[in-house]
Design a protein around this motif. Sequence first.
Motif, mmCIF file in Angstrom:
data_model
loop_
_atom_site.group_PDB
_atom_site.id
_atom_site.type_symbol
_atom_site.label_atom_id
_atom_site.label_comp_id
_atom_site.label_asym_id
_atom_site.label_seq_id
_atom_site.Cartn_x
_atom_site.Cartn_y
_atom_site.Cartn_z
ATOM 1 N N TRP A 125 -0.256 -7.458 18.700
ATOM 2 C CA TRP A 125 0.571 -7.564 17.487
ATOM 3 C C TRP A 125 -0.300 -7.875 16.274
ATOM 4 O O TRP A 125 -0.192 -7.236 15.228
ATOM 5 C CB TRP A 125 1.639 -8.646 17.674
ATOM 6 C CG TRP A 125 2.513 -8.813 16.459
ATOM 7 C CD1 TRP A 125 2.272 -9.599 15.362
ATOM 8 C CD2 TRP A 125 3.760 -8.157 16.196
ATOM 9 N NE1 TRP A 125 3.284 -9.484 14.444
ATOM 10 C CE2 TRP A 125 4.209 -8.607 14.933
ATOM 11 C CE3 TRP A 125 4.541 -7.251 16.922
ATOM 12 C CZ2 TRP A 125 5.409 -8.170 14.371
ATOM 13 C CZ3 TRP A 125 5.740 -6.812 16.358
ATOM 14 C CH2 TRP A 125 6.161 -7.268 15.100
ATOM 15 N N ASP A 126 -1.161 -8.861 16.397
ATOM 16 C CA ASP A 126 -1.963 -9.287 15.246
ATOM 17 C C ASP A 126 -2.926 -8.211 14.781
ATOM 18 O O ASP A 126 -3.293 -8.169 13.603
ATOM 19 C CB ASP A 126 -2.738 -10.555 15.596
ATOM 20 C CG ASP A 126 -1.839 -11.788 15.658
ATOM 21 O OD1 ASP A 126 -0.670 -11.699 15.221
ATOM 22 O OD2 ASP A 126 -2.287 -12.836 16.161
ATOM 23 N N ALA A 127 -3.342 -7.327 15.681
ATOM 24 C CA ALA A 127 -4.272 -6.263 15.299
ATOM 25 C C ALA A 127 -3.653 -5.313 14.290
ATOM 26 O O ALA A 127 -4.377 -4.705 13.483
ATOM 27 C CB ALA A 127 -4.731 -5.496 16.536
ATOM 28 N N VAL A 128 -2.334 -5.150 14.318
ATOM 29 C CA VAL A 128 -1.676 -4.293 13.336
ATOM 30 C C VAL A 128 -1.038 -5.110 12.220
ATOM 31 O O VAL A 128 -0.880 -4.621 11.094
ATOM 32 C CB VAL A 128 -0.620 -3.370 13.994
ATOM 33 C CG1 VAL A 128 -1.286 -2.405 14.944
ATOM 34 C CG2 VAL A 128 0.461 -4.167 14.700
ATOM 35 N N ALA A 129 -0.677 -6.371 12.510
ATOM 36 C CA ALA A 129 -0.048 -7.216 11.485
ATOM 37 C C ALA A 129 -1.055 -7.642 10.426
ATOM 38 O O ALA A 129 -0.758 -7.642 9.228
ATOM 39 C CB ALA A 129 0.581 -8.445 12.128
ATOM 40 N N ASN A 130 -2.254 -8.013 10.862
ATOM 41 C CA ASN A 130 -3.320 -8.438 9.955
ATOM 42 C C ASN A 130 -4.629 -7.802 10.405
ATOM 43 O O ASN A 130 -5.498 -8.480 10.966
ATOM 44 C CB ASN A 130 -3.441 -9.967 9.959
ATOM 45 C CG ASN A 130 -2.320 -10.654 9.207
ATOM 46 O OD1 ASN A 130 -2.162 -10.484 8.000
ATOM 47 N ND2 ASN A 130 -1.519 -11.456 9.919
ATOM 48 N N PRO A 131 -4.786 -6.480 10.178
ATOM 49 C CA PRO A 131 -5.980 -5.782 10.668
ATOM 50 C C PRO A 131 -7.271 -6.420 10.143
ATOM 51 O O PRO A 131 -7.401 -6.709 8.948
ATOM 52 C CB PRO A 131 -5.812 -4.364 10.109
ATOM 53 C CG PRO A 131 -4.346 -4.222 9.849
ATOM 54 C CD PRO A 131 -3.878 -5.582 9.449
ATOM 55 N N GLY A 132 -8.205 -6.630 11.056
ATOM 56 C CA GLY A 132 -9.497 -7.180 10.653
ATOM 57 C C GLY A 132 -9.558 -8.686 10.656
ATOM 58 O O GLY A 132 -10.620 -9.251 10.416
#
Length: 443
Positions: free
Chosen positions: A37-44
């Motif tokens: 989830w976090d990889a697309v919610a807050n990329p990088g």
Amino acid sequence: MSSSLSEENRDHNATGEGETLSLRILSSLKDVAFEKWDAVANPGWSLTGNGRLTKSETCESPQHGVDAEIARALDLSAEVLPEETSFNPFLSHAFLEALEASDCATNATGWLPRHMLLEDGEGAVLGAVPAYLKSHSQGEYVFDHSWADAFYRAGGDYYPKLQISVPFTPATGRRFLVGTGLNREAGLQALAAGLVQVCQRSGASSVHATFLTKPEWDTLGDLGYLRRTDQQFHWENKGYETFDGFLADLASRKRKAIKKERRAALSAEGIEVEWITGSDLTEAHWDAFYGFYMDTGSRKWGRPYLNRKFFSLINERLAERTLLVMAKREGRYVAGALNFIGSETLFGRHWGCNEHHPFLHFELCYYQAIDFAIANGLKRVEAGAQGSHKLARGYLPTTTYSAHWIAHEGLHQAVSDYLERERFAVERENEALAEHAPFRKDD
């Protein structure tokens, strides 16, 4: 359990290879790993421990509709807004799942999770949307009660509706969470189309995406969503090194008024202010703040949305991204303001007190927030919903955006007509308020 919607998505294919993308609906964020989830919610960006934030040195830039090299060759603007690249704590798995685990955002409270994942054939998450099937319009801060009432009087059922938002959180951020592995525009279009499918299959009257970024708002309008605007007040850091540096930018009368307010708030009756964040936060701090929150919330809107368990979960998961500004008198806490810390923005959320002191609300919520932002190199402070009184304190009118897809043709047209007039009124009001900003006018 989770259900899935699969569709051939060649129209939204990002790679040109004709692959099949699938849309999967989650009944809980526990059904997806936080890393995915976090990889697309807050990329990088990545969260570790109790909210320690790190940025990947190899983070790719978001893919937009025009290839970066083509854009440069054509001399096109490829500006990326801060909301698209900065870390937003409210979009993190830790924050959103805490709302569910604490029973604040569940079916019992009228927030039935229906989060959407966009996945490739191997199950990799390429995009996501925080979504809820709702039986009311509470806790959204974008008001559609009159739409529901009009539809009801005309014989229609407005609820359930599909809400795309962070519950109880009027803060701008991406809602169509597309990672770096997919063209941003294509991913948004696929997710937006999927939401219409979910709306139709679930019997919902409409889809509402609130506190969007401007690019999302523009694209959704092109896809047939109705566009709405509203107003908040944000403070912008112009490279100030101290609070006095900020005051120097203000007109003399406004500068003197703020100094007077700060003296009155801090010198009266021995008030002391503390910034508490990270490992310094204890359950005792949350006990005190929760008392303030409940007292103020109960008087303002009848039933506060957040329970005590939520704040304990936040302390476990996001203490490093949390700031309590607490006022103490005679060794006892008497007031407090809760903030969340993004990579570029300080988000003011809740305030409360059990003693009344002149100007203490302004001090804790607005001036201390500015002090903290300057001290920590943050670019802005978002001080929450509404409040034209913030203007005199250096917070300028800022447009916020939402988009709405309505199934019923008659209601769609009526709301469309209304929103056209409302957008014009919001624009005119923002322009008028900006004319009364407290900053010095250049000669």
